[in-house]
Design an enzyme around this catalytic site. Structure first.
Site, PDB file in Angstrom:
ATOM      1  N   LYS A  88       0.839  -1.199   0.000  1.00 19.98           N
ATOM      2  CA  LYS A  88       0.000   0.000   0.000  1.00 19.98           C
ATOM      3  C   LYS A  88       0.877   1.253   0.000  1.00 19.98           C
ATOM      4  O   LYS A  88       2.094   1.173   0.217  1.00 19.98           O
ATOM      5  CB  LYS A  88      -0.917  -0.001   1.223  1.00 19.98           C
ATOM      6  CG  LYS A  88      -0.176   0.088   2.553  1.00 19.98           C
ATOM      7  CD  LYS A  88      -1.137   0.078   3.723  1.00 19.98           C
ATOM      8  CE  LYS A  88      -0.360   0.197   5.053  1.00 19.98           C
ATOM      9  NZ  LYS A  88      -1.264   0.281   6.215  1.00 19.98           N
ATOM     10  N   TYR A  99      16.844  31.208   6.048  1.00 19.78           N
ATOM     11  CA  TYR A  99      15.818  32.113   6.572  1.00 19.78           C
ATOM     12  C   TYR A  99      15.954  32.321   8.074  1.00 19.78           C
ATOM     13  O   TYR A  99      16.152  31.379   8.834  1.00 19.78           O
ATOM     14  CB  TYR A  99      14.423  31.552   6.294  1.00 19.78           C
ATOM     15  CG  TYR A  99      14.021  31.598   4.850  1.00 19.78           C
ATOM     16  CD1 TYR A  99      14.012  32.797   4.140  1.00 19.78           C
ATOM     17  CD2 TYR A  99      13.620  30.440   4.196  1.00 19.78           C
ATOM     18  CE1 TYR A  99      13.623  32.828   2.811  1.00 19.78           C
ATOM     19  CE2 TYR A  99      13.226  30.463   2.869  1.00 19.78           C
ATOM     20  CZ  TYR A  99      13.231  31.665   2.177  1.00 19.78           C
ATOM     21  OH  TYR A  99      12.841  31.699   0.868  1.00 19.78           O
TER      22      TYR A  99
END
Length: 388
Positions: A44, A273
């Site tokens: 899955k 940043y």
């Protein structure tokens, strides 16, 4: 088992290298641990991020006999890719049309009377017998027929079998403690499961197979093994019980990228940043062109390490959408643009592992290996592992 180095593909920005030799090794090990039971390899979520079709083919060649997925769409993708082995799908939205699944010979796991009715509707519309597994809830309180509703389900199943509307394939449940096989609830679930199996038999309803063992039960609780085992995470080489070590499994995924830029940073200057990291002295940094849009968790900023040229290099500053930086230290450079940076892998060369990442961010390695995406190219290596 040992692994051989995997080189970055020229011209590729970043890649997740999947070692199919490791997948095969893991499935063979699971077969050994399963004893006389057969193996259903769970593929899955696109094979836990490793690629469902490639993993399915490898697992089947290594001895798995069936495949498990969550959704019908996942099963139909396997069929479209030429996979003909039995496939079971167990998670369905309300109003699901099971017609395409029946046409593709996909087995349906049902968790409610409503889902049984939807499967019967598809069988009658298409004139195709539905191959059905019943999923029961033995304590997880998630997907599955509740114990109070199970007697009604058994009655309905008996009627459907008598009408030849369904082939009753299996009875399944799912374990509460995926990483703690010694927990008493595992034994309680097993007892409840067997009681519900016996109830069905007493009512004249017989299942071809019964299965409840996940990866941890397959590896560490052979007493819980029934007709099938359903390993998921262990197929991909990640330990289902990390505190017990690797359990002989070999991680199949390595995530790496090329160093995009090397530059000098003076003492007192910040990077990325917010300048959350300020260089304490003159140093050099390497820019890696991969970020949180590609599956490098932003919360790893200033915490992760990567392996470049045999050395662990600490990440500095914030992880950005597309990139982050690592500190190379002062002095002569031993890293050049284009060099390979390994973010995580099996750990055999000193690189971080998926478990290392999970420990850093407070999650599980399942989430780590299902996260690579975006600009990361998935690449397969057929024989990167060598048996010892």
């Amino acid at each position: 088992m040992t692994t051989t180095p995997i080189s970055l593909t020229p011209g590729v920005l970043a890649e997740a290298v999947v070692d199919l030799g490791a997948i095969a090794h893991n499935v063979r090990l699971l077969r050994e641990r399963a004893g006389s039971a057969q193996v259903m390899a769970v593929v899955k979520a696109d094979g836990y991020g490793h690629g469902a079709t490639a993993v399915a083919r490898t697992a089947l060649a290594a001895g798995a006999v069936e495949l498990g997925v969550a959704s019908v769409d996942e099963a139909l993708t396997l069929r479209a890719d030429g996979i003909t082995a039995p496939v079971l799908a167990w998670l369905h939205a309300p109003g699901m049309d099971f017609g395409p699944a029946l046409a593709a010979d996909v087995q349906i796991a049902i968790s409610s009377i409503r889902q049984l009715d939807e499967a019967l509707d598809a069988a009658r519309r298409t004139g195709t017998t539905a191959t059905v597994t019943v999923k029961i809830d033995t304590g997880l309180n998630r997907n599955g027929v509740a114990p109070a509703l199970y007697p009604e389900m058994v009655t309905r199943l008996r009627q459907a079998v008598a009408e030849d509307a369904i082939r009753l394939r299996g009875l399944m449940t799912h374990m509460v403690h995926a990483d703690a096989p010694e927990k008493p609830i595992n034994d309680i679930q097993s007892q409840r499961f067997k009681q519900m199996l016996d109830h069905a038999r007493d009512q004249g309803v017989r299942f071809e197979v019964a299965h409840l063992s996940n990866s941890s039960a397959t590896m560490a609780r052979p007493d819980l093994t029934l007709d099938l085992v359903r390993p998921g995470i262990a197929v991909y080489g990640l330990s289902p019980v990390p505190r017990l070590g690797d359990m002989g499994l070999v991680p199949a995924m390595t995530v790496k990228c090329a160093v995009a830029l090397v530059k000098s940073v003076s003492a007192g200057e910040g990077v990325s940043y917010g300048h959350t990291w300020i260089a304490p002295h003159d140093t050099n940094v390497a820019l890696l062109p991969i970020g949180y849009a590609d599956g490098v968790f932003r919360s790893l900023g200033g915490r992760l390490e990567v392996l470049i040229n045999g050395k662990r290099r600490p990440g500095v500053g914030r992880v950005c959408m597309d990139q982050f930086l690592v500190d190379l230290g002062p002095g002569p450079l031993d890293v050049a643009e284009g060099d390979e940076a390994i973010l995580f892998g099996p750990g055999t060369r000193g690189e971080p592992t998926a478990q290392d990442w999970a420990d850093l961010v407070g999650t599980i390695h399942y989430e780590v290996v299902t996260s690579p995406r975006g600009r990361i190219t998935r690449v397969y290596r057929e024989a990167e592992t060598v048996e010892r």
